[in-house]
Structures are given as structure tokens and as C-alpha cells.
Design a protein around this motif. Structure first.
Motif, PDB file in Angstrom:
ATOM      1  N   LYS A 123       0.821  -1.217   0.000  1.00 48.41           N
ATOM      2  CA  LYS A 123       0.000   0.000   0.000  1.00 48.41           C
ATOM      3  C   LYS A 123       0.857   1.270   0.000  1.00 48.41           C
ATOM      4  O   LYS A 123       0.405   2.317  -0.427  1.00 48.41           O
ATOM      5  N   TRP A 124       2.088   1.203   0.450  1.00 41.13           N
ATOM      6  CA  TRP A 124       2.964   2.379   0.479  1.00 41.13           C
ATOM      7  C   TRP A 124       3.824   2.464  -0.777  1.00 41.13           C
ATOM      8  O   TRP A 124       4.071   3.529  -1.308  1.00 41.13           O
ATOM      9  N   ASN A 125       4.319   1.326  -1.242  1.00 40.77           N
ATOM     10  CA  ASN A 125       5.258   1.280  -2.364  1.00 40.77           C
ATOM     11  C   ASN A 125       4.536   0.861  -3.643  1.00 40.77           C
ATOM     12  O   ASN A 125       4.229  -0.307  -3.847  1.00 40.77           O
ATOM     13  N   LYS A 126       4.286   1.806  -4.497  1.00 44.89           N
ATOM     14  CA  LYS A 126       3.569   1.550  -5.756  1.00 44.89           C
ATOM     15  C   LYS A 126       4.408   0.739  -6.750  1.00 44.89           C
ATOM     16  O   LYS A 126       3.897   0.206  -7.708  1.00 44.89           O
ATOM     17  N   HIS A 127       5.708   0.660  -6.528  1.00 43.83           N
ATOM     18  CA  HIS A 127       6.613  -0.046  -7.441  1.00 43.83           C
ATOM     19  C   HIS A 127       7.225  -1.282  -6.769  1.00 43.83           C
ATOM     20  O   HIS A 127       8.354  -1.655  -7.056  1.00 43.83           O
ATOM     21  N   ILE A 128       6.472  -1.907  -5.900  1.00 47.38           N
ATOM     22  CA  ILE A 128       6.991  -3.026  -5.100  1.00 47.38           C
ATOM     23  C   ILE A 128       7.502  -4.175  -5.968  1.00 47.38           C
ATOM     24  O   ILE A 128       8.474  -4.838  -5.624  1.00 47.38           O
ATOM     25  N   GLU A 129       6.891  -4.384  -7.124  1.00 46.85           N
ATOM     26  CA  GLU A 129       7.316  -5.497  -7.989  1.00 46.85           C
ATOM     27  C   GLU A 129       8.709  -5.267  -8.572  1.00 46.85           C
ATOM     28  O   GLU A 129       9.351  -6.212  -9.024  1.00 46.85           O
ATOM     29  N   ASN A 130       9.211  -4.044  -8.531  1.00 45.00           N
ATOM     30  CA  ASN A 130      10.539  -3.730  -9.059  1.00 45.00           C
ATOM     31  C   ASN A 130      11.620  -3.680  -7.980  1.00 45.00           C
ATOM     32  O   ASN A 130      12.778  -3.423  -8.291  1.00 45.00           O
ATOM     33  N   GLU A 131      11.243  -3.886  -6.715  1.00 39.07           N
ATOM     34  CA  GLU A 131      12.208  -3.793  -5.620  1.00 39.07           C
ATOM     35  C   GLU A 131      13.149  -4.983  -5.608  1.00 39.07           C
ATOM     36  O   GLU A 131      12.745  -6.113  -5.866  1.00 39.07           O
ATOM     37  N   ASP A 132      14.388  -4.728  -5.291  1.00 34.89           N
ATOM     38  CA  ASP A 132      15.390  -5.776  -5.123  1.00 34.89           C
ATOM     39  C   ASP A 132      15.517  -6.038  -3.617  1.00 34.89           C
ATOM     40  O   ASP A 132      16.271  -5.375  -2.923  1.00 34.89           O
ATOM     41  N   PHE A 133      14.724  -6.983  -3.118  1.00 35.88           N
ATOM     42  CA  PHE A 133      14.688  -7.210  -1.677  1.00 35.88           C
ATOM     43  C   PHE A 133      15.951  -7.881  -1.151  1.00 35.88           C
ATOM     44  O   PHE A 133      16.260  -7.742   0.031  1.00 35.88           O
ATOM     45  N   VAL A 134      16.683  -8.574  -1.995  1.00 41.07           N
ATOM     46  CA  VAL A 134      17.977  -9.115  -1.566  1.00 41.07           C
ATOM     47  C   VAL A 134      18.927  -7.942  -1.315  1.00 41.07           C
ATOM     48  O   VAL A 134      19.632  -7.902  -0.301  1.00 41.07           O
ATOM     49  N   ALA A 135      18.922  -6.957  -2.196  1.00 45.04           N
ATOM     50  CA  ALA A 135      19.748  -5.765  -1.993  1.00 45.04           C
ATOM     51  C   ALA A 135      19.307  -5.025  -0.736  1.00 45.04           C
ATOM     52  O   ALA A 135      20.144  -4.513   0.020  1.00 45.04           O
ATOM     53  N   GLN A 136      17.997  -4.983  -0.475  1.00 43.29           N
ATOM     54  CA  GLN A 136      17.495  -4.326   0.739  1.00 43.29           C
ATOM     55  C   GLN A 136      18.029  -5.031   1.989  1.00 43.29           C
ATOM     56  O   GLN A 136      18.352  -4.390   2.986  1.00 43.29           O
ATOM     57  N   MET A 137      18.143  -6.356   1.924  1.00 43.25           N
ATOM     58  CA  MET A 137      18.675  -7.104   3.055  1.00 43.25           C
ATOM     59  C   MET A 137      20.145  -6.749   3.294  1.00 43.25           C
ATOM     60  O   MET A 137      20.561  -6.507   4.420  1.00 43.25           O
ATOM     61  N   TYR A 138      20.932  -6.708   2.211  1.00 42.52           N
ATOM     62  CA  TYR A 138      22.339  -6.328   2.351  1.00 42.52           C
ATOM     63  C   TYR A 138      22.458  -4.900   2.878  1.00 42.52           C
ATOM     64  O   TYR A 138      23.287  -4.614   3.740  1.00 42.52           O
ATOM     65  N   ALA A 139      21.633  -4.002   2.362  1.00 38.15           N
ATOM     66  CA  ALA A 139      21.665  -2.611   2.819  1.00 38.15           C
ATOM     67  C   ALA A 139      21.308  -2.534   4.300  1.00 38.15           C
ATOM     68  O   ALA A 139      21.942  -1.791   5.052  1.00 38.15           O
ATOM     69  N   SER A 140      20.315  -3.296   4.732  1.00 39.42           N
ATOM     70  CA  SER A 140      19.943  -3.315   6.153  1.00 39.42           C
ATOM     71  C   SER A 140      21.130  -3.700   7.011  1.00 39.42           C
ATOM     72  O   SER A 140      21.390  -3.095   8.050  1.00 39.42           O
ATOM     73  N   PHE A 141      21.855  -4.731   6.566  1.00 36.23           N
ATOM     74  CA  PHE A 141      23.026  -5.167   7.320  1.00 36.23           C
ATOM     75  C   PHE A 141      24.070  -4.057   7.388  1.00 36.23           C
ATOM     76  O   PHE A 141      24.613  -3.765   8.453  1.00 36.23           O
ATOM     77  N   LEU A 142      24.345  -3.413   6.256  1.00 38.34           N
ATOM     78  CA  LEU A 142      25.382  -2.373   6.243  1.00 38.34           C
ATOM     79  C   LEU A 142      24.976  -1.149   7.058  1.00 38.34           C
ATOM     80  O   LEU A 142      25.820  -0.547   7.718  1.00 38.34           O
ATOM     81  N   PHE A 143      23.705  -0.780   7.020  1.00 32.28           N
ATOM     82  CA  PHE A 143      23.297   0.360   7.830  1.00 32.28           C
ATOM     83  C   PHE A 143      23.306   0.019   9.320  1.00 32.28           C
ATOM     84  O   PHE A 143      23.322   0.913  10.156  1.00 32.28           O
ATOM     85  N   CYS A 144      23.346  -1.280   9.665  1.00 34.15           N
ATOM     86  CA  CYS A 144      23.541  -1.674  11.069  1.00 34.15           C
ATOM     87  C   CYS A 144      24.985  -1.437  11.505  1.00 34.15           C
ATOM     88  O   CYS A 144      25.287  -1.459  12.692  1.00 34.15           O
ATOM     89  N   CYS A 145      25.888  -1.217  10.545  1.00 34.00           N
ATOM     90  CA  CYS A 145      27.302  -0.984  10.843  1.00 34.00           C
ATOM     91  C   CYS A 145      27.540   0.428  11.361  1.00 34.00           C
ATOM     92  O   CYS A 145      28.659   0.779  11.689  1.00 34.00           O
ATOM     93  N   VAL A 146      26.509   1.237  11.344  1.00 33.27           N
ATOM     94  CA  VAL A 146      26.691   2.614  11.779  1.00 33.27           C
ATOM     95  C   VAL A 146      25.904   2.879  13.041  1.00 33.27           C
ATOM     96  O   VAL A 146      24.945   2.193  13.363  1.00 33.27           O
TER      97      VAL A 146
END
Length: 123
Positions: free
Chosen positions: A45-68
Motif C-alpha cells: 500500500k505504500w510502495n507503488k513499485h513493489i514489484e521492481n524492488e530488489d529485496f535481496v539488496a534491501q537485506m544487504y543494505a539493512s546489514f550495512l546500515f547496522c554498521c553505523v
């Protein structure tokens, strides 16, 4: 064949990557917290382009932003009437992301893997 490249990553390279990813993927002005934006990208309902999201990349990004670590740079100040939302009163905080420097071997290797996998995915 190895599962991953064992290249190390410098704090400078990580800093550049985090700034770039935040500017390109997590700079929505309605939210100030990166992990909330990552969560919202998974809501249909929030993301109109959800089918284009790279959720594997989102997982890696989540991990890296935990580094800060987030540190506020200025004192919190209240919303103005103009900036407040219908949700009620709130406050602004100017944040600084500090790269974690604990240098644990296992964590450092995972950080390097996540960084290089994001670059491989051209995120």
C-alpha cells in the motif's frame, strides 16, 4: 569456486557507499529513519513499485546500515505548526551516522560481503 570475494573494505569506501545508497534509495523526506524506509518498501500500500524492488539488496543494505551508529548533532527541537503532521506533536533531530569501528573479524568479513554484493547488484 569461492562463495564470496574475500576483499576487505575500507571505512572510506563504506562511507561513500552508505552515502550513495542513502541518497539514491532512502532519502524520502517523510521519514528520517533508514530502517523504517526499508520496511515501508515492502508494504504494497505504500510502495507503488513493489514489484521492481530488489529485496535481496534491501537485506544487504539493512546489514550495512547496522554498521553505523546514529548520533544526534544538534539538540532536538519541536516541530513548527507548519511542519507538524496530523499525527500530533513531534520533534526534529539532526543525525550523524558513525561507522562502527569494533573491527570484529567475523563481522568485518560479513560487512565486506554485503558491500561487494550490493556493488555487484548495481544497487
Amino acid at each position: 569456486m569461492t562463495l564470496y570475494n574475500d576483499q576487505k573494505i575500507s571505512d572510506s569506501d563504506l562511507q561513500t557507499g552508505l552515502i550513495d545508497w542513502q541518497n539514491r534509495h532512502y532519502s524520502y523526506s517523510g521519514q528520517c529513519e533508514i530502517f523504517e524506509l526499508i520496511r515501508l518498501k515492502g508494504e504494497k500500500k505504500w510502495n507503488k513499485h513493489i514489484e521492481n524492488e530488489d529485496f535481496v539488496a534491501q537485506m544487504y543494505a539493512s546489514f550495512l546500515f547496522c554498521c553505523v551508529e546514529l548520533k544526534s548533532r544538534t539538540q532536538a527541537r519541536p516541530f513548527t505548526d507548519k511542519a507538524a503532521t496530523s499525527k500530533g506533536p513531534g520533534y526534529w533531530v539532526n543525525l550523524t551516522y558513525l561507522i562502527d569501528s569494533k573491527k570484529e573479524t567475523f563481522f568485518e568479513s560479513l560487512k565486506s560481503i554485503a558491500y561487494h554484493r550490493l556493488n555487484d547488484r548495481k544497487f
